[in-house]
Design a protein around this motif. Structure first.
Motif, mmCIF file in Angstrom:
data_model
loop_
_atom_site.group_PDB
_atom_site.id
_atom_site.type_symbol
_atom_site.label_atom_id
_atom_site.label_comp_id
_atom_site.label_asym_id
_atom_site.label_seq_id
_atom_site.Cartn_x
_atom_site.Cartn_y
_atom_site.Cartn_z
ATOM 1 N N CYS A 246 26.212 39.735 36.017
ATOM 2 C CA CYS A 246 27.365 40.266 36.736
ATOM 3 C C CYS A 246 28.408 40.705 35.711
ATOM 4 O O CYS A 246 28.753 39.935 34.819
ATOM 5 C CB CYS A 246 27.956 39.217 37.674
ATOM 6 S SG CYS A 246 29.461 39.834 38.454
ATOM 7 N N HIS A 248 31.562 41.297 36.015
ATOM 8 C CA HIS A 248 32.984 41.023 36.284
ATOM 9 C C HIS A 248 33.496 39.811 35.518
ATOM 10 O O HIS A 248 32.771 39.155 34.794
ATOM 11 C CB HIS A 248 33.197 40.877 37.792
ATOM 12 C CG HIS A 248 32.927 42.153 38.500
ATOM 13 N ND1 HIS A 248 33.795 43.208 38.492
ATOM 14 C CD2 HIS A 248 31.834 42.578 39.184
ATOM 15 C CE1 HIS A 248 33.263 44.226 39.153
ATOM 16 N NE2 HIS A 248 32.075 43.867 39.584
ATOM 17 N N ASN A 249 34.754 39.529 35.764
ATOM 18 C CA ASN A 249 35.465 38.525 34.971
ATOM 19 C C ASN A 249 36.269 37.575 35.836
ATOM 20 O O ASN A 249 37.289 37.077 35.377
ATOM 21 C CB ASN A 249 36.500 39.267 34.096
ATOM 22 C CG ASN A 249 35.953 39.516 32.731
ATOM 23 O OD1 ASN A 249 35.249 38.666 32.184
ATOM 24 N ND2 ASN A 249 36.266 40.664 32.178
ATOM 25 N N TYR A 252 37.614 32.205 37.845
ATOM 26 C CA TYR A 252 37.076 30.858 38.070
ATOM 27 C C TYR A 252 35.557 30.814 37.960
ATOM 28 O O TYR A 252 34.956 29.761 38.142
ATOM 29 C CB TYR A 252 37.474 30.369 39.479
ATOM 30 C CG TYR A 252 37.144 31.385 40.537
ATOM 31 C CD1 TYR A 252 35.855 31.533 41.009
ATOM 32 C CD2 TYR A 252 38.132 32.242 41.036
ATOM 33 C CE1 TYR A 252 35.541 32.489 41.942
ATOM 34 C CE2 TYR A 252 37.823 33.211 41.973
ATOM 35 C CZ TYR A 252 36.530 33.325 42.419
ATOM 36 O OH TYR A 252 36.217 34.288 43.344
ATOM 37 N N CYS A 253 34.935 31.963 37.684
ATOM 38 C CA CYS A 253 33.487 32.049 37.889
ATOM 39 C C CYS A 253 32.706 31.902 36.593
ATOM 40 O O CYS A 253 33.007 32.538 35.585
ATOM 41 C CB CYS A 253 33.147 33.382 38.533
ATOM 42 S SG CYS A 253 31.378 33.579 38.794
ATOM 43 N N TYR A 255 29.215 32.255 36.788
ATOM 44 C CA TYR A 255 27.936 32.982 36.967
ATOM 45 C C TYR A 255 27.822 34.098 35.931
ATOM 46 O O TYR A 255 26.763 34.361 35.377
ATOM 47 C CB TYR A 255 27.832 33.676 38.322
ATOM 48 C CG TYR A 255 27.841 32.821 39.545
ATOM 49 C CD1 TYR A 255 28.150 31.474 39.514
ATOM 50 C CD2 TYR A 255 27.526 33.375 40.777
ATOM 51 C CE1 TYR A 255 28.159 30.730 40.670
ATOM 52 C CE2 TYR A 255 27.533 32.634 41.927
ATOM 53 C CZ TYR A 255 27.859 31.314 41.872
ATOM 54 O OH TYR A 255 27.860 30.587 43.017
ATOM 55 N N THR A 256 28.948 34.804 35.769
ATOM 56 C CA THR A 256 28.944 35.952 34.876
ATOM 57 C C THR A 256 28.657 35.531 33.428
ATOM 58 O O THR A 256 28.183 36.313 32.625
ATOM 59 C CB THR A 256 30.297 36.698 35.013
ATOM 60 O OG1 THR A 256 30.403 37.654 34.010
ATOM 61 C CG2 THR A 256 31.487 35.758 34.870
ATOM 62 N N ALA A 291 23.557 36.850 41.465
ATOM 63 C CA ALA A 291 24.964 36.442 41.427
ATOM 64 C C ALA A 291 25.756 37.341 42.371
ATOM 65 O O ALA A 291 26.626 36.882 43.121
ATOM 66 C CB ALA A 291 25.493 36.561 40.001
ATOM 67 N N GLN A 292 25.457 38.621 42.360
ATOM 68 C CA GLN A 292 25.991 39.588 43.320
ATOM 69 C C GLN A 292 24.902 40.590 43.619
ATOM 70 O O GLN A 292 24.286 41.114 42.693
ATOM 71 C CB GLN A 292 27.211 40.333 42.749
ATOM 72 C CG GLN A 292 28.479 39.526 42.710
ATOM 73 C CD GLN A 292 28.981 39.141 44.087
ATOM 74 O OE1 GLN A 292 28.602 39.725 45.104
ATOM 75 N NE2 GLN A 292 29.832 38.134 44.126
ATOM 76 N N ARG A 325 29.539 41.912 47.110
ATOM 77 C CA ARG A 325 30.877 42.431 46.793
ATOM 78 C C ARG A 325 31.100 43.624 47.702
ATOM 79 O O ARG A 325 30.600 44.714 47.458
ATOM 80 C CB ARG A 325 30.946 42.855 45.329
ATOM 81 C CG ARG A 325 31.465 41.765 44.417
ATOM 82 C CD ARG A 325 31.714 42.279 43.044
ATOM 83 N NE ARG A 325 32.900 43.110 42.961
ATOM 84 C CZ ARG A 325 34.014 42.762 42.311
ATOM 85 N NH1 ARG A 325 34.097 41.615 41.690
ATOM 86 N NH2 ARG A 325 35.053 43.572 42.274
HETATM 87 S S1 SF4 Z 1 29.517 36.587 40.379
HETATM 88 FE FE1 SF4 Z 1 31.117 37.155 41.843
HETATM 89 S S2 SF4 Z 1 32.806 35.741 41.407
HETATM 90 FE FE2 SF4 Z 1 31.423 35.713 39.615
HETATM 91 S S3 SF4 Z 1 32.253 37.221 38.176
HETATM 92 FE FE3 SF4 Z 1 30.698 38.237 39.442
HETATM 93 S S4 SF4 Z 1 31.871 39.147 41.142
HETATM 94 FE FE4 SF4 Z 1 33.177 37.600 40.190
#
Ligand code: SF4
Ligand code: B12
Length: 524
Positions: A246, A248-249, A252-253, A255-256, A291-292, A325
């Motif tokens: 994933c 993104h940033n 709190y996550c 997964y990325t 994750a997404q 998302r």
């Molecule tokens: S998995 Fe979801 S919450 Fe985690 S960084 Fe990616 S978009 Fe954000």
């Protein structure tokens, strides 16, 4: 040296399909067709039988390599956990004014506290026991420990694992390949207990890219005697992964970080063939375990391609679910989602205030999400959408709560109030996230804290609900459990609206320029 005999032990877990070990065994079989393998899933075994069943499995198979897979450890969620409702107990203990309720929270919390540590020690005990027993038959037998829980808590788990254990972060395919080839594996995302310490920022290292091919379930069946357990219940959602990573940033996550920022798409023909393998065994419900499912706009075409191929395959009676998302939908994609049987999805918008969404670095536009939800509804989506809200992450104020209410009400207008389930999470703070950095900077946590600790003073910080609003949310949740425990999320939203009112939707959708001192971005 004896031929490789690999035993995959999925450590106890609420029954959820052990897709991780299935993929590992499938990968190993493709590269090492002569390696003998067996899957043993403690998720299907009653707790009293864990040790005897493990012993039996090792005695029969006599493995040279024990691959222990540990899925989850953390327990805060708005749902009944293994020992009751951990969130409710914690909130009763921390926030109840009535001493009897506080006491009830303390007892409930104590029960969960004990269950949590018993589970940790028990799982680590199973690893030690397994190794010792395997070494009776194969003196060179080794243990590798991995899985979701290990990826998050790899630094802590090494402290209690037997010396020589290889602790692995993230996907395990290339590590196992190197191990079985007898190559040096130490450049993989792993470390060996007693030999070396985890490298600084180990979890931030990128996984080795890998081309995923269809999982060979004909083979999996032969090495996993309990496979049928998951085929019998019609309501199981069996995992199928369509991509990893994933970009993104979100603050709190993790997964990325665990999966890496680079998105790697599994070829759609392979994914559809895998669904077909399961379909032919009677499975109709699938969870795309990405994750997404649509991590960014540039992956919309991949999602369209996959769903179109599912339509073309003629598997018209399936259902699927995923984390979505919802800023990355198009009318065409919405149409395909409905056509292919998406009957549940989770959108983790976290807040209905654009200002907070931006401060949490979530990188999406709430207005676009609403428009896409309207498109989804127009395409005929008429099932449940779970909307994850986490209040009080950063800079929450009565004004931003009112905006979240306004946003939620708009989602209800789009899908129907009965179809939108607000899932109220409190962010369990996880290591290696931006939020952890923020907690250090604000003096809420000190470097060196134990992220696995459930001691009340640490747990209160990890169960992220800081003052000045912490007690307010505590009381609102307690009131919701009292008034309507079976519809907790909706009750929380109603109480918040009664107490604080509802903003104009336009206010929720527009974010003013951030005050620099409050920006999470400023901490790094
Ligand atoms: S998995 Fe979801 S919450 Fe985690 S960084 Fe990616 S978009 Fe954000
Ligand atoms: C999809 C998902 C779900 C779905 C699962 C749907 C389904 N039917 O499968 C749903 C929404 C139901 C779910 C629920 C929960 N989840 Co969840 N989930 C995920 C997610 C996003 C992907 C998991 C997955 O299946 N991945 C695909 C498979 C192929 O990967 P994998 O299982 O991780 O296996 C790979 C590697 O881990 C590794 N590996 C695995 N075992 C081993 C062993 C060895 C030795 C080695 C070397 C490697 C290795 O190799 C595998 C192949 O590459 C992860 C986060 C993430 N991005 O990883 C969280 C995650 C696994 N979940 C987590 C949690 C906590 C939960 C819940 C307990 C939440 C809650 N409090 O209610 C529940 C309970 C689940 C249950 N047991 O009942 C945590 C676990 C860690 C922790 N914090 O304790 C994770 C890591 C998220 C997080 N960062 O907190 N989840």
């Amino acid at each position: 040296m004896n031929a490789n005999k690999i035993l995959y032990v999925r450590l106890p877990c609420n029954p959820i399909f052990p897709i991780g070990v299935v993929y590992l065994a499938d990968h190993v079989h493709k590269l090492f067709p002569h390696a003998e393998q067996r899957i043993f899933d403690l998720g299907t075994i009653p707790p009293l039988d864990y040790t005897s069943a493990l012993d039996r499995s090792i005695d029969e198979f006599q493995p040279t390599l024990l691959v222990f897979s540990w899925r989850d450890i953390q327990i805060y969620a708005p749902v009944g956990g293994r020992g009751g409702n951990p969130l409710q107990n914690a909130f009763e203990f921390y926030y109840a004014k009535n001493p009897l309720i506080k006491l009830r929270g303390a007892f409930g919390g104590l029960r969960i506290f004990i269950a949590y540590y018993v589970e940790l020690w028990r799982n680590l005990g199973l690893v030690k026991r397994g190794l010792k027993r395997a070494q009776k038959y194969q003196s060179q037998a080794r243990v590798v420990l991995g899985g979701g829980a290990v990826s998050v808590f790899y630094e802590q788990l090494g402290k209690s694992s037997p010396p020589g254990t290889i602790i692995s972060v993230g996907e395990g395919e290339t590590l196992l390949t190197k191990l079985l080839n007898g190559e040096d594996f130490r450049d993989e995302r792993c470390y060996v207990v007693g030999e070396n310490q985890p490298r600084q920022r180990l979890i931030h290292e990128q996984p080795t890219p890998l081309e995923k091919t269809v999982c060979n379930y004909d083979y999996i069946e032969t090495i996993w005697p309990e496979f049928n357990y998951y085929l019998q219940e019609q309501d199981f959602y069996i995992g199928v992964q369509t991509k990893r990573g994933c970009p993104h940033n979100c603050c709190y996550c993790v997964y990325t970080v665990v999966e890496g920022k680079q998105v790697r798409i599994n070829p759609s023909d392979e994914v559809v063939a895998e669904i077909r393998e399961l379909y032919n065994r009677g499975i109709r419900n699938f969870w795309f375990t990405d994750a997404q499912f649509i991590p960014a706009r540039k992956f919309i075409d991949d999602a369209v391609e996959l769903l179109q191929k599912i339509v073309d395959s003629g598997m018209s009676d399936i259902h699927w679910a995923a984390y979505i998302r919802a800023d990355n939908l198009t009318p065409k994609l919405c149409e395909l989602m409905v056509k292919t049987g998406m009957n549940y999805f989770e959108i983790g918008i976290t807040s209905g205030s654009q200002e907070l969404v931006r401060k949490m670095r979530m990188g999406y536009n709430l207005r676009t999400v609403l428009q896409n939800c309207r498109d989804l509804k127009s395409a005929g989506f008429n099932d449940v959408v779970s909307v994850n809200y986490s209040f009080n992450v950063i800079d929450e104020r009565p004004e931003t709560i009112r905006q979240t209410i306004a946003y939620h009400r708009e989602l209800e207008r789009i899908f129907g109030a009965d179809k939108v389930e607000p899932a109220i999470f409190f962010i369990g703070l996880q290591p290696h996230t931006h939020l952890e950095e923020y907690a250090f900077k604000e003096g809420i946590l000190k470097p060196g804290y134990d992220p696995m600790s459930l001691m009340p003073w640490t747990a209160k910080k990890l169960l992220w609900n800081p003052e000045p609003l912490g007690s307010f949310f505590g009381e609102v949740c307690l009131q919701a459990w009292r008034q309507n425990p079976n519809d907790f999320g909706r009750e929380v939203m109603n109480i918040l609206e009664v107490k604080l009112g509802c903003a104009d939707l336009e206010d929720a959708l527009s974010a003013p320029i951030e005050k620099p001192e409050k920006q999470l971005a400023g901490v790094l």
